[in-house]
Structures are given as C-alpha cells and as structure tokens.
Design an enzyme around this catalytic site. Structure first.
Site, PDB file in Angstrom:
ATOM      1  CG  HIS A 115      -1.860   0.924   1.151  1.00 24.72           C
ATOM      2  ND1 HIS A 115      -2.251   2.174   1.322  1.00 24.72           N
ATOM      3  CD2 HIS A 115      -3.002   0.543   1.362  1.00 24.72           C
ATOM      4  CE1 HIS A 115      -2.834   2.770   1.711  1.00 24.72           C
ATOM      5  NE2 HIS A 115      -3.951   1.714   1.543  1.00 24.72           N
ATOM      6  CG  ASP A 190       0.856  -3.056   6.187  1.00 29.78           C
ATOM      7  OD1 ASP A 190      -0.343  -2.655   6.815  1.00 29.78           O
ATOM      8  OD2 ASP A 190       0.668  -2.245   5.069  1.00 29.78           O
ATOM      9  CD  GLN A 193      -6.510  -4.498   3.694  1.00 30.64           C
ATOM     10  OE1 GLN A 193      -7.781  -5.575   4.016  1.00 30.64           O
ATOM     11  NE2 GLN A 193      -7.783  -3.307   3.177  1.00 30.64           N
ATOM     12  CE  LYS A 216      -7.181  -0.168   5.878  1.00 29.93           C
ATOM     13  NZ  LYS A 216      -8.623   0.460   4.783  1.00 29.93           N
ATOM     14  CB  CYS A 356      -3.466   3.322  -1.497  1.00 31.81           C
ATOM     15  SG  CYS A 356      -4.790   4.753  -0.856  1.00 31.81           S
TER      16      CYS A 356
END
Ligand SMILES: Cc1ncc(COP(=O)(O)O)c(C=O)c1O
Length: 399
Positions: A115, A190, A193, A216, A356
C-alpha cells in the site's frame, strides 16, 4: 451463527450491501456501546488526573493496550504504541527509526504489492537520507516472489504486507523475516488487512515492527497500532514531541518518558482505544477458526461465480491458496469506476480505483481494478446480488 445482527447499520439500512470492508469495516454494537459508555460515564483525560474519574479512564486505556498486546502476542503491553492509523505507524518508524539508524546507501526492501502507506514514507526517507529502495516482485497470478538475492549485506530494513489490499494475497512472511534477520535487517509487517482475518502473532513471526489500523478491525476510525520490540523502542528517539511523552523538560533540553508514553505525545484517542479493545474482544469471542470458515466459504463462493463469467479477469490468486477475502477484478472495456457506479445504483458498495497501490497497477498494466472485500457479516445472497448486477453492467456495455 448470524453475526450480521451484531452490526446495527444493517438494521438501520436494510437494503445496504456492503462489500468494501477492506476500506473500512462496519462496527458491531459492542464497539458502539464501549465508545458511548466511555463518553457517557468515564470521560476525562488519561495519565494526568489525580481524581478517580481520570484514574478509571487511564485504567481503561491501559487495559485496551493489554488487550491489543495479547491479541498480537506481544511480549509486553509497552510494546504496543497507539497511533491514529497504520499510516501514522509506518511514518513513525520511517521517521524515528529511519532517521536515526538508516544512512546513505543502506537498502530498504519493499514489495510491489505494498500500500502507498508502506512505500511513500520510505520514498521520503530516500529523499532525506539517500537510502536505496528495492522491491520484491509479484507474479502474474498475484503471488509475492521472494528472491533471497535481494537481501544483501546492505539491506538494513524490510517492509512487507501480511495481506495485499488489492490482491488478497497472504505472503509467506517467515522465510523473508528469517533472511532479513540473517543480515541484521529489521522487518516491519503491515498487518492492516490481515489483522481482522487471520491470527497475528508477532513473536512467532519474529517481526520487529507490526502495524495495523483499528477501523478495518471493527473498531472506530482514528485509532491505530504500532508494535515494536522493546529494545528497538528503547533505542529509537521519539517521533512527535509534546505532553505525555517526556520525563523532564527544561528550557534548553528534555528527557523522554518511559515506554510506551515516549511515543504517544499529546492526548490520545482514549475512546478509540477503548473501542478497539471492544472490537478485539468481539473478534476473540467468535475466534479466528470461525471467522475464517465464514469468510473462506464466501470467498470461494465468489471466486466460483467469477470463474463462470468468462469476461471477468481476477487480479490476484484465483484459488483459495494463500489468499484472504479481498478480490480485485477487471473487465476488458469497462472502467472500474463505471462498474462501481453501476453497483452503487443497486445499493451495493464496492471499491474501484488504484487502491493506494499505483506501482501494483503499473505492474499489471491496468489503470484500476474493481474490488469486493468480505467480512463476517456478508452473505451468499449479497454475492448473488453483486453477480446479477455485474451481469447487467456487462450487458449494458456490451449490448
Ligand atoms: C495493506 C494496507 N496498509 C496500510 C493501509 C493504510 O491504512 P490507514 O489508511 O488506516 O492508515 C491500508 C488501508 O487501506 C492497507 O490496506
């Protein structure tokens, strides 16, 4: 179990078909209650008051930190820093760690499926310090290709996603982290998600840093997490300066406070942290095995429907191996934005655009994708409605 009923938005908007949870998730009643409950009966600032109300708020805020800490299996709650979101967490690392420990010519290895939040802070560091950025490649099927040759003696930092927000791909992180550590590089994961779909275990991964956003994960917006190992946090200088992050302040210098306060300047998002705790409690109560069963069934169902439509090209893994419930697709001759508008006319929320992730779009040589992303509140009926709509859109553009 029907978890949809836990989310009041679906009662308030009975026609809503929300297939954009990778952008932000809907919020369960338990989270709304926790945030409302804080403002209703506990509202006060943390870490300052000497009266019971503020002590209670401080306890609730620190309790939220403990909950996050166990959720990701951190070794200590002070390894959990509350931020605004994953973006701020990565920026904190690039600024505080990057500025202090990375130098001209040092290599930072990213992936082409990151991202922008995990690319731009490193591009900014490149401009400030002259670091060299390298990227792991992606296959045409949307899988991450780990080429160990890209990790060299010059590699000082690696940042990799735990689940692509475009492709849904879940890369195998362990070999990358092991190879990075073998040359003394630090690794940031990261988990923005992945955190809501699969178990996060920072110790099993041996991640040096890990970031995610609350919103999220069924929690409010404005609350994010940075995890880092204690010794790294101790070595790193503070990011933002101000109240709460100091030990002592004089007219000509200051000394930083202890962890985790050192990295939390100013009044934090107290209600957000308390909401995040409620969201994690909610997820823990259901459990990842159940969450994955529901979401995998929905994802497999959608992939099956897509495969029956010859004009749909899935961008990302077309089968269930190593993927989560985030599915991008394109149709030749129909722009993703036109598709999203077509869906919107039927009350169906999907995302269209570059997500993104412009370098990934460039790699696939496409301007944009349409993206359906699923969560525990979605149903097969909603997928059927989406597929019917997609067929109508196709017919409209190909009469
Ligand atoms: C993989 C990934 N990383 C980072 C981010 C940034 O999250 P936020 O906008 O909450 O900071 C996102 C948001 O979509 C994402 O999907």
């Amino acid at each position: 179990m029907n978890y949809r009923q836990d989310f009041p938005i679906f009662k308030n908007r009975p026609d809503l078909i929300y297939l954009d949870s990778a952008a932000t998730s809907q919020k369960p009643q338990a989270v709304l209650d926790a945030v409302y409950g804080f403002y209703k009966s506990m509202n006060s600032n943390v870490h300052r008051g000497t009266y019971p109300l503020s002590e209670e708020a401080t306890e609730a805020y620190e309790d939220a930190r403990k909950t996050v800490s166990s959720f990701i299996n951190a070794a200590h709650p002070h390894e959990v820093i509350f931020t605004r979101n994953a973006t701020e967490s990565v920026n904190l690392v690039a600024r505080a760690y990057g500025d202090a420990f990375l130098n001209k010519g040092d290599e930072v290895l990213l992936t082409k499926m990151e991202h922008h939040s995990s690319i731009v802070p490193w591009l900014q560091l490149k401009d400030r310090k002259g670091i060299v950025l390298k990227y792991l490649d992606v296959s045409k099927e949307g899988r991450l290709i780990f080429d160990p040759k890209l990790i060299t003696a010059k590699t000082k930092f690696v940042s990799v996603t735990a689940m692509s927000n475009v492709l849904g791909t879940i890369p195998d992180l362990k070999p990358i982290i092991t190879a990075a550590h073998a040359v003394g590089a630090k690794v940031l994961v990261d988990a923005c998600q992945s955190a809501v779909h699969i178990k996060t275990d920072v110790q099993a991964l041996d991640a040096d840093f890990l970031v995610f956003s609350g919103h999220k994960l069924y929690a409010p917006t404005g609350i994010g997490v940075l995890y880092a190992k204690t010794d790294i946090l101790n070595q790193m200088p503070p990011f933002l300066g101000g109240g709460d992050m100091i030990h002592e302040v004089f007219l000509d210098h200051f000394t930083p406070g202890e962890l985790p306060n050192k990295f939390e300047a100013g009044t934090p998002h107290i209600a957000g942290a308390i909401g995040l705790k409620a969201a994690i409690d909610y997820v823990n109560k259901i459990g990842f095995p159940v969450i994955q069963k529901i979401e995998n069934e929905l994802t497999e169902y959608l992939l099956g429907k897509f495969k029956a439509l010859p004009y749909v090209r899935i961008i990302g893994p077309a089968d269930m191996m190593g993927r989560g419930p985030v599915i991008s697709f394109v149709i030749e001759g129909i722009h993703a934005h036109d598709m999203a508008e077509g869906f919107a006319t039927k009350g169906i929320c999907i995302r269209a655009g570059q997500h993104c992730a412009q370098p990934l779009m460039d790699y696939f040589e496409i301007p944009a994708t349409a993206r359906i992303s699923l969560a525990i509140y979605n149903t097969k009926d909603e997928i059927d409605a989406a597929i019917r709509t997609l067929e109508e859109i196709y017919k409209y553009f190909n009469p």
